[in-house]
Design an enzyme around this catalytic site. Sequence first.
Site, PDB file in Angstrom:
ATOM      1  N   GLU A 139      39.858  30.564  46.354  1.00  0.00           N
ATOM      2  CA  GLU A 139      38.540  30.035  45.980  1.00  0.00           C
ATOM      3  C   GLU A 139      38.571  29.845  44.475  1.00  0.00           C
ATOM      4  OE1 GLU A 139      34.976  32.150  47.201  1.00  0.00           O
ATOM      5  OE2 GLU A 139      35.869  32.640  49.141  1.00  0.00           O
ATOM      6  N   GLU A 159      36.979  38.451  51.449  1.00  0.00           N
ATOM      7  CA  GLU A 159      36.859  39.288  50.251  1.00  0.00           C
ATOM      8  C   GLU A 159      36.458  40.703  50.652  1.00  0.00           C
ATOM      9  OE1 GLU A 159      34.244  37.536  47.348  1.00  0.00           O
ATOM     10  OE2 GLU A 159      35.875  36.338  46.537  1.00  0.00           O
TER      11      GLU A 159
HETATM   12  C1  GLA Z   1      32.889  34.637  47.082  1.00  0.00           C
HETATM   13  C2  GLA Z   1      32.833  34.376  48.562  1.00  0.00           C
HETATM   14  C3  GLA Z   1      32.328  33.014  48.894  1.00  0.00           C
HETATM   15  C4  GLA Z   1      31.162  32.644  48.009  1.00  0.00           C
HETATM   16  C5  GLA Z   1      31.599  32.689  46.567  1.00  0.00           C
HETATM   17  C6  GLA Z   1      30.506  32.356  45.575  1.00  0.00           C
HETATM   18  O1  GLA Z   1      34.078  34.475  46.562  1.00  0.00           O
HETATM   19  O2  GLA Z   1      34.057  34.614  49.209  1.00  0.00           O
HETATM   20  O3  GLA Z   1      31.950  33.004  50.234  1.00  0.00           O
HETATM   21  O4  GLA Z   1      30.137  33.545  48.229  1.00  0.00           O
HETATM   22  O5  GLA Z   1      31.985  33.978  46.247  1.00  0.00           O
HETATM   23  O6  GLA Z   1      29.995  31.116  45.800  1.00  0.00           O
END
Ligand code: GLA
Length: 615
Positions: free
Chosen positions: A267, A191
């Site tokens: 995700e 991210e």
């Molecule tokens: C983001 C991150 C993950 C985690 C989630 C929340 O998307 O990429 O590593 O921190 O948020 O759980």
Amino acid sequence: MGINRRGFLGAVAAGGAVLGVVGGGNRVLAEAGPGGLTVRGDEFLLDGEPFRILAGEMHYFRTHPDQWRDRLDRMRALGLNTVDTYVAWNFHEPRRGEVDFSGWRDVVRFVETAAEAGLKVTVRPGPYICAEWDFGGLPAWLLADRTMPLRCDEPPYRELVDEWFGTLLPKLTPLQATRGGPIIAFQVENEYGSYGDDLAHLEHLRNTLRGNGIDSLLYCSNGPSEWMLRGGNLPDELATVNFSGDPTEPFAALRRYQPRGPLWCTEYWDGWFDHWGEQHNTTDPAETAANIDRMLAAGASVSLYMAVGGTNFEWWAGANHDDAKDRYQPTVTSYDYDAPIGEAGELTEKFHRIREVIGRHEPLPDVPLPARPPRLAPQTAQPIGSVGLLDSLDVLSKPVRRTTPVHMEALGQPHGLIHYRTEIRGPRETAGVRVEGLADRALVFADGTPLGTLDRNDPKGSVQVPVPGDSVRLDLLVDTGGRINYGHRLADAKGVTDRVLHGSQALFGWEIRPLPLDDLSPLRFRPGAAPAGPAFHRATLRIADPADGFLALPGWEKGLVWLNGFLLGRYWNLGPQRTLHAPSPLWRKGDNDVVVLELHTPGRTIELRSDPDLG
Ligand code: GLA
């Protein structure tokens, strides 16, 4: 994601709110050769055949290795065909140059175990991983020098990452699907658009992956806002999005940015994590399943974050920083995440709902659903001995002397508590002791008497310290939460980073003791009444056969619990978490040794329970 991670809803709302006009129509995705996972038009091919990724996230570092296979089998039974894992650099190299890939850290064995369970693997090697994991997976020693650049293409960071990738990646290279193994794809950074826009950094990471023999599909995953997609993607690698809730708008945003290519939610937040002192987060199983249904109906691929949440054992929990409120928010020890497969392996209602949805779109494996792993019967124990922490300093660590207080990473300490001692010369006026640059709480003692606690979230707070005689011995015991894992406060060095003041006078001349608490065997427990102030307490729990259990500390305030020498993690009466997961492999038949470090007031009993209480 929004910058503010105070809670689940804030995060969700921010995720979809920032979309505007996008003109990303000229992105061209490379379509790779026939082996492994490739892209053709809007679909994935695996070894040339159409393939939909139905992944679930599980972190090998959050589940005891003896339970990896059990959890992976449960994921397969859910109808998933792939497990997604991060690699946490700090788990493998907690101290510079001390690299460990054995036992719990054997990521190769984890990948092989996944293959045995019938799963493909996607790997997210970071090196930054976020993940509610201490410092987002970066090793604490990067903070020894607090000017170290992070997550950008600056030489010192780049060179250390290259070194680490040069060790890690050759272990994974032979396991790629392009070479007959289970790994089908690798993520570049994590991210990145939520954090920065240094394309040279992403390009360098990509080249390092390629240079180390990673010839699998690469992808960049980001939140679905324009600024995130613009900042966090490599123009010629697959872009994916991460979100919760209804997939319609996030996928539309991805389509605007990347008009062709498979839709992949890398995700899908099917639950959420908790902070100490806040509410326990859960999501509705039916709604979660309905949103997964929408994604599958759209032909999309999805990775459930998390399928198996697990536990932030030892010191590994991360933390957030709420910029709006300027608050540090430490993450709790459980990482159950309200995932479909619970922290102790149980199949939840969410599991059954999601499985039913998957079954509508893809064939489910013809395997019986695994039974709930056995649980220990409840019992209660009382401490049989205790010893004060300040009385144990000499057996727990060696002091170093410094003119000014320094943070733990500068002393090569990756985790734990840290103790600072100095003398205040008197007689003089009573004044407040204050710490500038405190992470995260300091218990203040004058000549061994506890006077109060300072907290990072109350930076102006002080504890009045009288000095009526010739001198007072000032002790500061600094208690730490996890290092921040998200946003721009990432460089979250622990202990005292700046100065300690008595009134307006800076105090110099410190004796500092790192307390990593890796080995408690030198402690000399004594029967009888517990000493006042922070102390270790020991109890014995006798069990017939190892199984999963949950430890509760009713009436205790804040501290840490070890089971047979293994640190289960932090507890805190602020909640929401009330019990600590103690997995079966950590127990032994007969007597089990429980040690509690209580920083404030101990309770009377330690309870072993059969069921978790996460608040
Ligand atoms: C983001 C991150 C993950 C985690 C989630 C929340 O998307 O990429 O590593 O921190 O948020 O759980």
